[in-house]
Design an enzyme around this catalytic site. Structure first.
Site, mmCIF file in Angstrom:
data_model
loop_
_atom_site.group_PDB
_atom_site.id
_atom_site.type_symbol
_atom_site.label_atom_id
_atom_site.label_comp_id
_atom_site.label_asym_id
_atom_site.label_seq_id
_atom_site.Cartn_x
_atom_site.Cartn_y
_atom_site.Cartn_z
ATOM 1 N N ARG A 1 63.396 46.273 -20.051
ATOM 2 C CA ARG A 1 64.181 47.572 -19.573
ATOM 3 C C ARG A 1 64.655 47.075 -18.047
ATOM 4 O O ARG A 1 63.539 47.005 -17.012
ATOM 5 C CB ARG A 1 63.324 48.789 -19.512
ATOM 6 C CG ARG A 1 63.904 49.880 -19.004
ATOM 7 C CD ARG A 1 62.890 51.054 -19.279
ATOM 8 N NE ARG A 1 63.400 52.511 -18.842
ATOM 9 C CZ ARG A 1 63.603 52.913 -17.592
ATOM 10 N NH1 ARG A 1 63.174 52.094 -16.734
ATOM 11 N NH2 ARG A 1 64.411 54.010 -17.362
ATOM 12 N N LYS B 1 60.234 47.689 -9.548
ATOM 13 C CA LYS B 1 59.153 48.422 -9.262
ATOM 14 C C LYS B 1 58.017 48.234 -8.020
ATOM 15 O O LYS B 1 58.191 46.936 -7.643
ATOM 16 C CB LYS B 1 58.062 48.387 -10.574
ATOM 17 C CG LYS B 1 59.034 49.068 -11.847
ATOM 18 C CD LYS B 1 58.123 49.854 -12.631
ATOM 19 C CE LYS B 1 58.578 50.869 -13.654
ATOM 20 N NZ LYS B 1 57.984 50.997 -14.981
HETATM 21 C C1 9MG Z 1 61.315 55.557 -17.950
HETATM 22 N N1 9MG Z 1 61.064 54.498 -17.435
HETATM 23 C C2 9MG Z 1 60.596 54.049 -16.033
HETATM 24 N N2 9MG Z 1 59.707 52.973 -16.247
HETATM 25 C C3 9MG Z 1 59.513 52.697 -17.581
HETATM 26 C C4 9MG Z 1 58.820 51.768 -18.305
HETATM 27 O O1 9MG Z 1 58.073 50.918 -17.386
HETATM 28 N N3 9MG Z 1 58.783 51.619 -19.607
HETATM 29 C C5 9MG Z 1 59.477 52.654 -20.204
HETATM 30 N N4 9MG Z 1 59.449 52.645 -21.600
HETATM 31 N N5 9MG Z 1 60.181 53.652 -19.711
HETATM 32 C C6 9MG Z 1 60.238 53.668 -18.261
#
Ligand code: 9MG
Length: 279
Positions: free
Chosen positions: A256, A222
């Site tokens: 994630r 990010k």
């Molecule tokens: C789809 N998506 C993209 N970034 C995300 C994040 O930080 N958290 C979650 N739950 N989904 C995300």
């Protein structure tokens, strides 16, 4: 908090941090716009992530990047349904990243085990679409919408505001009859937040999420990583793994990530430091 997450066909232990591999089925993630080619590529990539140690997969058919335009539900389904069907028996739970109730229902009918809603189940009909299933639900905090969310986001107290949004959202789900062991909360890194807000939330993760529900963090590649490393998205591996580890140290339950193998390695080394290794 429960020691497990009820996740459709799976009951996941939350004893150690779980790694969720990202499976994008969006045109900007593939060079060829052909929908079959795109689905095949996504399935092959997902299988690789499972081999690398992913505990769950998160399948998305709509870009959530800052500035991204919404996609109609039928197009989103055209992208993700073949991928869900092909991966149904891959051995790990399938999460679907969507804000649309019609997509949620169709994804669950096709075999999805979790719905990841960056909109916090705020769309009319979203809660009803998931209430009677036994899927897990990830409720994320976002200020605004992807098209405009990075236009000067401001908070009085970002940790308290994110905490209240998440826990009030969880109460809304509970009032609809959803069991607590199906709910996961996510501070929503990069969704209507500056780099300073994001790092405050990561530092104060336990306060931002609270103690009642497990947490899911999306930090991978990010802009907050780029903000401190000065690197483009393609070169944010080291920063992303460091951020994931900082989350794990603060008690995050699901990470994630794009780079599953490297994140799994980092978590294994951290666990060996904390718990030792068998001789
Ligand atoms: C789809 N998506 C993209 N970034 C995300 C994040 O930080 N958290 C979650 N739950 N989904 C995300």
């Amino acid at each position: 908090m429960h020691d497990h997450l009820q996740c459709g066909r799976f009951r996941l232990s939350l004893e150690r941090p779980l790694v969720m591999g990202i499976v994008n089925v969006t045109p900007d993630s593939f060079s060829d716009g052909n929908v079959h080619f795109r689905a095949d590529q996504a399935v092959a990539h997902a299988r690789l992530l499972v081999e690398e140690g992913a505990d769950l997969l998160d399948i998305g058919g709509e870009s959530t990047r800052p500035g991204a335009q919404a996609v109609p539900a039928d197009e989103e389904l055209r992208r993700i349904l073949p991928v869900i069907e092909a991966l149904r028996d891959c051995g790990v739970p399938l999460s679907v990243d969507t804000c649309k109730p019609d997509v949620m229902r169709a994804a669950l009918a096709a075999g999805a085990d979790m719905i990841n809603d960056i909109g916090g189940f705020s769309a009319p009909g979203a809660v009803q679409a998931v209430a009677d299933a036994d899927c897990a639900l990830c409720l994320m905090h976002m200020r605004g919408e992807p098209r405009t969310m990075q236009d000067a986001p401001a908070y009085q107290d970002v940790v308290a505001e994110v905490h209240d949004y998440l826990n009030q959202g969880a109460q809304r789900l509970r009032r609809a009859g959803i069991d607590a062991d199906r709910i996961v909360l996510d501070p929503g890194f990069g969704f209507g937040k500056t780099a300073a807000h994001n790092y405050t939330l990561l530092r104060d993760l336990p306060q931002a999420v609270g103690r009642e529900y497990p947490s899911l963090l999306g930090l991978s590649r990010k802009s907050m990583i780029g903000a401190v490393t000065g690197r483009p998205a393609s070169r944010r591996l080291g920063g992303s793994v460091a951020a994931a580890l900082a989350g794990a140290i603060r008690g995050a339950h699901i990470l994630r990530v794009h780079d599953v193998a490297d994140t799994v390695d980092a978590l294994r080394v951290w666990s060996a430091v904390e718990q030792g290794v068998r001789a």
